[in-house]
Design an enzyme around this catalytic site. Structure first.
Site, PDB file in Angstrom:
ATOM      1  CB  CYS B  86      -1.231  -0.276   1.153  1.00 28.25           C
ATOM      2  SG  CYS B  86      -1.665   0.751   1.152  1.00 28.25           S
ATOM      3  CG  HIS B 194      -3.032  -3.379   3.327  1.00 27.14           C
ATOM      4  ND1 HIS B 194      -2.816  -3.500   3.598  1.00 27.14           N
ATOM      5  CD2 HIS B 194      -4.275  -2.768   2.377  1.00 27.14           C
ATOM      6  CE1 HIS B 194      -2.517  -1.784   3.472  1.00 27.14           C
ATOM      7  NE2 HIS B 194      -3.932  -1.420   2.677  1.00 27.14           N
ATOM      8  CD  GLU B 196      -0.823  -6.112   5.364  1.00 23.22           C
ATOM      9  OE1 GLU B 196      -0.431  -6.108   4.273  1.00 23.22           O
ATOM     10  OE2 GLU B 196      -1.081  -4.285   5.817  1.00 23.22           O
TER      11      GLU B 196
END
Lengths: 80, 221
Positions: B86, B194, B196
């Protein structure tokens, strides 16, 4: 001396913010706006007193930070 | 293997990145403040999401010129892995480690939702936990994720297999539906979605976990 830097998107790079401005101007009744392109204006107050040296410094600043030359052009005006 | 997460003012996915890495790695991951100037102890360097420096001037522009980034560039030039997610992707583009730039989303809106991604190239250290062509779901949360390059660069990155992920339904106007891109050498990856944020069923899924497991496995090999 003062440096005035204009940073603009290169031709052909999509400018959605410019498009939105264009459409809104149209809806406010401003006819005949063929295109709007949005850019940035940066004013620098410099200690340098030599115009050529000032321009060279600002050119370096544009390349290193003020503009992303992948998508942006810049112009520099030096004022005494 | 030793990994770290670079932290800038207004990074906000730094702890998510740390937790995701620690889950796969099984050992502590360090947070490194952007004013530090030494990355010599690390094998893997990651740059998290967020809004570093309030997105002033251009997203990632200020962070890309902070002291630690000179070390990140050296780390990458040695062939060591760097992952940016990002805002991290924006920082890597601004620093010149990745080609192209992330512009304002084509429809000007902030997008926060889950998107389907196609793993375009699973033959990388970052994507070895997946298979090429596999479709995964990751969240996206960004205002400036519209990837752009000039035609010549685009041709080169497509030809070199540098596209790691592509959107199934392009949410932001990115050229060629590109969601994640590698450098030519394949040791630097930047991506807008994302992984994560999806490493635990409690968070809604584990589609992101194979990325970190695969990365740890690749680097241990």
């Amino acid at each position: 001396m003062k440096a005035k830097v204009h940073v603009t998107l290169k031709n052909g790079v999509l400018d959605p913010q410019g498009k939105a401005i264009e459409h809104t101007l149209g809806s406010l009744g401003f006819k005949g706006v063929k295109q709007a392109r949005q850019g940035k204006f940066i004013e620098l107050d410099l200690a340098e007193t030599d115009a050529d040296k000032a321009r060279a410094q600002v050119d370096e600043m544009c390349k290193k930070l003020l503009a992303n030359t992948v998508i942006e052009n810049y112009t520099i005006d030096i004022e005494g | 293997m030793k990994a770290c997460v670079i932290v800038f003012p207004a990074s906000n996915c730094d702890r998510d990145m740390k937790v995701a890495l620690e889950r796969s790695l099984g050992s502590p991951v360090d947070m490194v403040w952007h004013r530090e100037t030494d990355l010599s102890g690390y094998d893997l360097v990651t740059i998290p999401g967020g809004f570093s420096y309030g997105d002033y001037l251009r997203c990632g522009a200020m962070a890309a010129r902070s002291p630690i980034m000179a070390e990140v560039v050296k780390h990458a030039q040695r062939g060591a892995p760097v992952l940016g997610i990002c805002n991290g992707f924006q920082v890597l583009c601004e620093s010149g480690l990745l080609p192209g730039v992330l512009m304002r989303n084509a429809h000007l809106k902030f997008i926060c939702k889950d998107v389907s991604l196609k793993v375009e190239n699973a033959n990388t250290i970052f994507t070895s936990g997946y298979s090429s062509g596999e479709v995964v779901t990751y969240p996206v949360a960004h205002h400036d994720g519209n990837y752009f390059t000039d035609a010549e660069t685009l041709k080169a990155i497509e030809g070199n297999g540098q596209v790691a992920f592509r959107y199934v339904n392009n949410p932001n106007g990115s050229i060629n539906d590109i969601a994640g891109v590698l450098n030519k050498a394949g040791n630097v990856l930047g991506m807008m979605p994302h992984p994560e944020r999806l490493v635990d069923p409690l968070l809604g899924g584990i589609d992101g976990k194979p990325m970190f497991d695969g990365l740890v496995k690749s680097l241990a090999a």
